[in-house]
Design a protein around this motif. Sequence first.
Motif, PDB file in Angstrom:
ATOM      1  N   PRO A  88       0.840  -1.211   0.000  1.00 56.29           N
ATOM      2  CA  PRO A  88       0.000   0.000   0.000  1.00 56.29           C
ATOM      3  C   PRO A  88       0.867   1.249   0.000  1.00 56.29           C
ATOM      4  CG  PRO A  88      -0.719  -1.597   1.664  1.00 56.29           C
ATOM      5  CD  PRO A  88       0.594  -2.081   1.149  1.00 56.29           C
ATOM      6  N   ARG A  89       0.464   2.233  -0.776  1.00 51.59           N
ATOM      7  CA  ARG A  89       1.197   3.493  -0.833  1.00 51.59           C
ATOM      8  C   ARG A  89       0.622   4.478   0.168  1.00 51.59           C
ATOM      9  NH1 ARG A  89       4.476   3.853  -5.325  1.00 51.59           N
ATOM     10  NH2 ARG A  89       5.469   5.447  -4.038  1.00 51.59           N
ATOM     11  N   SER A  90       1.448   5.425   0.547  1.00 50.95           N
ATOM     12  CA  SER A  90       1.033   6.434   1.510  1.00 50.95           C
ATOM     13  C   SER A  90      -0.113   7.272   0.947  1.00 50.95           C
ATOM     14  CB  SER A  90       2.212   7.346   1.846  1.00 50.95           C
ATOM     15  OG  SER A  90       3.287   6.599   2.382  1.00 50.95           O
ATOM     16  N   SER A  91      -1.048   7.610   1.816  1.00 47.72           N
ATOM     17  CA  SER A  91      -2.158   8.462   1.402  1.00 47.72           C
ATOM     18  C   SER A  91      -1.713   9.919   1.432  1.00 47.72           C
ATOM     19  CB  SER A  91      -3.361   8.253   2.319  1.00 47.72           C
ATOM     20  OG  SER A  91      -3.012   8.535   3.663  1.00 47.72           O
ATOM     21  N   VAL A  92      -2.249  10.701   0.497  1.00 49.27           N
ATOM     22  CA  VAL A  92      -1.845  12.100   0.331  1.00 49.27           C
ATOM     23  C   VAL A  92      -3.066  12.989   0.519  1.00 49.27           C
ATOM     24  CG1 VAL A  92      -0.834  13.810  -1.219  1.00 49.27           C
ATOM     25  CG2 VAL A  92      -0.068  11.421  -1.318  1.00 49.27           C
TER      26      VAL A  92
ATOM     27  N   GLU B  64      -1.761   5.586  -7.708  1.00 52.33           N
ATOM     28  CA  GLU B  64      -0.565   5.194  -6.967  1.00 52.33           C
ATOM     29  C   GLU B  64      -0.677   5.535  -5.492  1.00 52.33           C
ATOM     30  OE1 GLU B  64       3.248   5.588  -8.470  1.00 52.33           O
ATOM     31  OE2 GLU B  64       2.689   5.507 -10.589  1.00 52.33           O
ATOM     32  N   HIS B  65      -1.546   6.497  -5.165  1.00 49.20           N
ATOM     33  CA  HIS B  65      -1.741   6.903  -3.779  1.00 49.20           C
ATOM     34  C   HIS B  65      -3.224   7.198  -3.559  1.00 49.20           C
ATOM     35  CE1 HIS B  65       2.598   7.696  -2.935  1.00 49.20           C
ATOM     36  NE2 HIS B  65       2.624   8.011  -4.214  1.00 49.20           N
ATOM     37  N   PRO B  66      -3.786   6.812  -2.403  1.00 52.45           N
ATOM     38  CA  PRO B  66      -5.067   7.405  -2.020  1.00 52.45           C
ATOM     39  C   PRO B  66      -4.866   8.911  -1.863  1.00 52.45           C
ATOM     40  CG  PRO B  66      -4.504   5.528  -0.621  1.00 52.45           C
ATOM     41  CD  PRO B  66      -3.268   5.868  -1.412  1.00 52.45           C
ATOM     42  N   VAL B  67      -5.784   9.703  -2.391  1.00 48.76           N
ATOM     43  CA  VAL B  67      -5.583  11.149  -2.383  1.00 48.76           C
ATOM     44  C   VAL B  67      -6.920  11.853  -2.217  1.00 48.76           C
ATOM     45  CG1 VAL B  67      -5.654  11.236  -4.923  1.00 48.76           C
ATOM     46  CG2 VAL B  67      -4.559  13.097  -3.648  1.00 48.76           C
ATOM     47  N   ARG B  68      -6.900  12.959  -1.493  1.00 49.27           N
ATOM     48  CA  ARG B  68      -8.091  13.786  -1.331  1.00 49.27           C
ATOM     49  C   ARG B  68      -7.674  15.245  -1.247  1.00 49.27           C
ATOM     50  NH1 ARG B  68     -10.010  14.718   4.122  1.00 49.27           N
ATOM     51  NH2 ARG B  68      -8.308  14.477   5.613  1.00 49.27           N
TER      52      ARG B  68
ATOM     53  N   ASP C 201      -4.358  10.297   6.717  1.00 51.24           N
ATOM     54  CA  ASP C 201      -3.395  11.007   5.879  1.00 51.24           C
ATOM     55  C   ASP C 201      -1.961  10.733   6.318  1.00 51.24           C
ATOM     56  OD1 ASP C 201      -5.523  12.225   4.487  1.00 51.24           O
ATOM     57  OD2 ASP C 201      -5.678  13.773   6.034  1.00 51.24           O
ATOM     58  N   SER C 202      -1.092  10.453   5.325  1.00 53.85           N
ATOM     59  CA  SER C 202       0.322  10.190   5.605  1.00 53.85           C
ATOM     60  C   SER C 202       1.240  11.284   5.094  1.00 53.85           C
ATOM     61  CB  SER C 202       0.742   8.862   4.959  1.00 53.85           C
ATOM     62  OG  SER C 202      -0.048   7.798   5.403  1.00 53.85           O
ATOM     63  N   LEU C 203       0.863  11.922   3.978  1.00 58.00           N
ATOM     64  CA  LEU C 203       1.668  12.965   3.358  1.00 58.00           C
ATOM     65  C   LEU C 203       0.777  14.162   3.065  1.00 58.00           C
ATOM     66  CD1 LEU C 203       3.406  10.728   0.624  1.00 58.00           C
ATOM     67  CD2 LEU C 203       4.210  11.154   2.956  1.00 58.00           C
TER      68      LEU C 203
ATOM     69  N   LEU D  68       7.890  13.791  -6.260  1.00 53.43           N
ATOM     70  CA  LEU D  68       7.746  14.561  -5.034  1.00 53.43           C
ATOM     71  C   LEU D  68       7.106  13.710  -3.943  1.00 53.43           C
ATOM     72  CD1 LEU D  68       7.829  17.327  -3.539  1.00 53.43           C
ATOM     73  CD2 LEU D  68       5.537  17.750  -4.475  1.00 53.43           C
ATOM     74  N   ALA D  69       6.058  12.964  -4.275  1.00 53.35           N
ATOM     75  CA  ALA D  69       5.407  12.105  -3.286  1.00 53.35           C
ATOM     76  C   ALA D  69       6.364  11.030  -2.783  1.00 53.35           C
ATOM     77  CB  ALA D  69       4.159  11.460  -3.897  1.00 53.35           C
ATOM     78  N   ARG D  70       7.176  10.453  -3.662  1.00 58.29           N
ATOM     79  CA  ARG D  70       8.154   9.455  -3.234  1.00 58.29           C
ATOM     80  C   ARG D  70       9.168  10.062  -2.273  1.00 58.29           C
ATOM     81  NH1 ARG D  70       7.638   7.764  -8.659  1.00 58.29           N
ATOM     82  NH2 ARG D  70       9.497   8.918  -9.286  1.00 58.29           N
ATOM     83  N   GLN D  71       9.611  11.268  -2.571  1.00 60.16           N
ATOM     84  CA  GLN D  71      10.571  11.931  -1.696  1.00 60.16           C
ATOM     85  C   GLN D  71       9.979  12.195  -0.311  1.00 60.16           C
ATOM     86  OE1 GLN D  71      11.449  15.301  -4.216  1.00 60.16           O
ATOM     87  NE2 GLN D  71      13.252  14.314  -5.119  1.00 60.16           N
TER      88      GLN D  71
END
Length: 330
Positions: free
Chosen positions: A2-6, A34-38, A51-53, A322-325
């Motif tokens: 699972p990828r980090s949520s943004v 690639e990421h959950p995003v809102r 939220d992670s990022l 940017l999200a990976r960083q």
Amino acid sequence: MPRSSVVIVSPALAGANNGNWQTARRWSGFLHGEHPVRIVAHWPDSDAQHDSLMIALHARRSAESIAQWAKERSPASVALVLTGTDLYRDIGIDPAARRSLELAGRLVVLQELGLEALPPAHRAKARVIFQSMSSRQPLPKAHGKLRAVMVGHMREVKSPETYFDAARLLRQRSDIELHHIGRAEDEVWAERAQRTAAECPSYRWHGGLPHEDTRRAIQRAHVLVHTSAMEGGAHVIMEAVCSGTPVIASRVSGNIGMLGWDYEGYFPHGDAKALAHLLKVCRATQGTEDPGASLLARLRAQCLLRAPLFAPENERKAVLQLARQLEESA
């Protein structure tokens, strides 16, 4: 895995229909899959625990959200996207905006000269991400006249009075039309636009239009006019360049960072006489496609050279990087 949520914090949401909202919407689309995003206007809210990022637009207007994130999460996991008012006003005078610069783990500017506007101590954590727009072919254009269009909600920082004054200088020129798209932020601007329309037959204020209608108006125009006092990376310039419509713009850092130092379509900010002169020169050479003899043809060619900077795939790769960083730093 699972990828980090943004969570994207954008003080301007869909109802604003402005550049900040367009950026938030587009970046959400790039991240989705690639990421959950809102997208939210303020953080935290009822779904904050997921939220992670964080990617936050606007140093001053998102300052409270960034400060709360820094208390509850790692500051390294927040990226701040700087607007024109951030770069060229707020970070110099507003403590909350300066605090956002300090707290954010990553900084993003939207045009080449944005890095130079940052305090030297913060430049190492900053990068340029050009915004993007799908390319479109120009639509058929009127013959025998030059159609200019200015796009932007009317407020002081956009300097619409320069366009009004240019319309008055050109009021005797029936072969130069000045179209104006954008809501008036207050009644004073609406009255000034209406008065200009009454006094200048070739000036037309269309008010706020849906984005698709605005894009088509840009495609139909011979030239886009952009008069701003400060810009972080004007969305409308990118839309014009990606529609084959050349730009006449105020010579301010945010516009130079989009169009390049050697671009020929600049006028001094606030100088309506210089703007009117450029429009007259474009009209005088309108039918000539030889760049050596036609300013309009040269501007079109120069914009064509800049267009690859605004390719959607380039922006998508940069946003995902940017999200990976942020993930690696969290």
